[in-house]
Write an enzyme that holds these catalytic residues in place. Structure first.
Site, PDB file in Angstrom:
ATOM      1  N   HIS A  36      -9.445   5.618  -0.841  1.00 21.84           N
ATOM      2  CA  HIS A  36      -8.632   5.523   0.472  1.00 21.84           C
ATOM      3  C   HIS A  36      -9.790   5.899   1.924  1.00 21.84           C
ATOM      4  CE1 HIS A  36      -5.263   3.951  -1.554  1.00 21.84           C
ATOM      5  NE2 HIS A  36      -5.938   3.838  -2.380  1.00 21.84           N
ATOM      6  N   VAL A  39      -8.864   0.272   4.378  1.00 25.48           N
ATOM      7  CA  VAL A  39      -9.609   0.110   6.080  1.00 25.48           C
ATOM      8  C   VAL A  39      -7.981  -0.168   6.677  1.00 25.48           C
ATOM      9  CG1 VAL A  39     -10.741  -0.338   7.660  1.00 25.48           C
ATOM     10  CG2 VAL A  39     -11.957  -0.774   5.540  1.00 25.48           C
ATOM     11  N   GLY A  78      -6.866   8.092   8.175  1.00 26.34           N
ATOM     12  CA  GLY A  78      -7.390   8.335   9.734  1.00 26.34           C
ATOM     13  C   GLY A  78      -9.124   8.675  10.013  1.00 26.34           C
ATOM     14  N   ASP A 110       1.098  -0.994   0.020  1.00 28.10           N
ATOM     15  CA  ASP A 110      -0.289   0.026  -0.233  1.00 28.10           C
ATOM     16  C   ASP A 110       0.922   1.095  -0.088  1.00 28.10           C
ATOM     17  OD1 ASP A 110      -2.599   1.163   0.565  1.00 28.10           O
ATOM     18  OD2 ASP A 110      -2.226   1.158   2.226  1.00 28.10           O
TER      19      ASP A 110
HETATM   20 ZN   LIG Z   1      -4.931   4.974   1.612  1.00 33.42          ZN
END
Ligand SMILES: [Zn+2]
Length: 284
Positions: A208, A231, A181, A84
């Site tokens: 995302h 996630v 976040g 990622d």
């Molecule tokens: Zn991301």
């Protein structure tokens, strides 16, 4: 089984036909990785398990790749092991060489021209080895970044179109208002921009920063063409919080395996919720 790029594309086609998204969960070690894999199998859902380059730095790419491979081979449901937000093409190459069957090359911080050049390099290497590639357009910020990042980081439909056309990338993360976040404000997803991108981009689109986006907005994004939902923070905070709780309740002399059994259960519950939110269990 270990899925080739073509098989990953078929999974996305099935998601598109079924109106669901494939959930992606970030892991930090082997305990949470097995929790995520078990939850996916119990829910009968295809998923991505992903790690950030930070985790590679901490554990080592050979070990992660080897365990990722075994996890994919042993799973009864499709698992794709993914790197990622990698900013470095060389680390993408190393991940591919060590068994990852999907990588994200994130050059979204650079100009469109440089983004295209970097993505092209990774696509060329990955496609020759049957590996799926995701890129990013616009900049998906982290919650807590300074300034009005939600607006300044957004993609444009035309840049998205050009990036995909020029690079042949397999999936595209689009900055359309989500952040990584926990949010300090209500996330405002730009569904009009998502629709515009969908009209001109033929590959699966990725959301995302799934953590903190209300379920109805995730569903609406899926209904407007999102085919993968990432996630990370929700998994990590659940995991660490559960370990803390277990230690407080059971004491520091408790065996690691017993502490982690408790933490794994908590992570599995959250993974299963997200699978349902994505409608990836075929029932939700
Ligand atoms: Zn991301």
């Amino acid at each position: 089984m270990i899925m080739s790029r073509v098989q990953v594309a078929e999974l996305f086609e099935a998601a598109s036909a079924g109106g669901y998204a494939i959930p992606h969960f970030n892991h930090s070690d082997f305990w949470d990785m097995s929790a995520i894999a078990e939850a996916a199998q119990e829910s009968k859902a295809p998923i991505f398990i992903a790690c950030l380059p930070k985790v590679i730095d901490a554990i080592g790419i050979e070990k992660l790749g080897a365990v990722g491979k075994i996890t994919m081979e042993q799973s009864k449901t499709p698992i794709i092991y993914h790197l990622d937000h990698c900013h470095n093409a060389d680390i993408c190459f190393a991940a591919i060489d060590n068994g990852y069957n999907s990588v994200m090359i994130d050059a979204s911080h650079s100009s469109l021209k440089e983004n295209i050049e970097t993505v092209k390099k990774v696509v060329q290497y990955a496609h020759a080895r049957g590996v799926h590639v995701e890129a990013e357009i616009g900049q998906i910020k982290s919650a807590g970044d300074e300034g009005n990042t939600v607006i300044s980081g957004k993609a444009t439909a035309d840049d998205a179109r050009v990036l995909v056309k020029e690079t042949g990338v397999d999936a595209l993360a689009v900055a359309f208002g989500s952040e990584h976040g926990f949010y300090t404000h209500k996330p405002e997803l730009d569904f009009e921009l998502l629709r515009q991108v969908r009209q001109v981009v033929p590959v699966p689109l990725v959301l995302h920063g799934g953590t903190g986006i209300p379920e109805e907005d995730v569903r609406r994004a899926i209904d407007n063409g999102i085919r993968k939902v990432n996630v990370g923070t929700h998994i990590r905070c659940t995991y660490i919080g559960a370990v803390k709780q277990a230690i407080e309740e059971m004491g520091t002399q408790t065996h690691t395996a017993d502490i982690m059994a408790f933490a794994k259960d908590q992570v599995k519950t959250v993974v299963k919720q997200w699978i349902k939110t994505c409608r990836a269990d075929g029932k939700s």
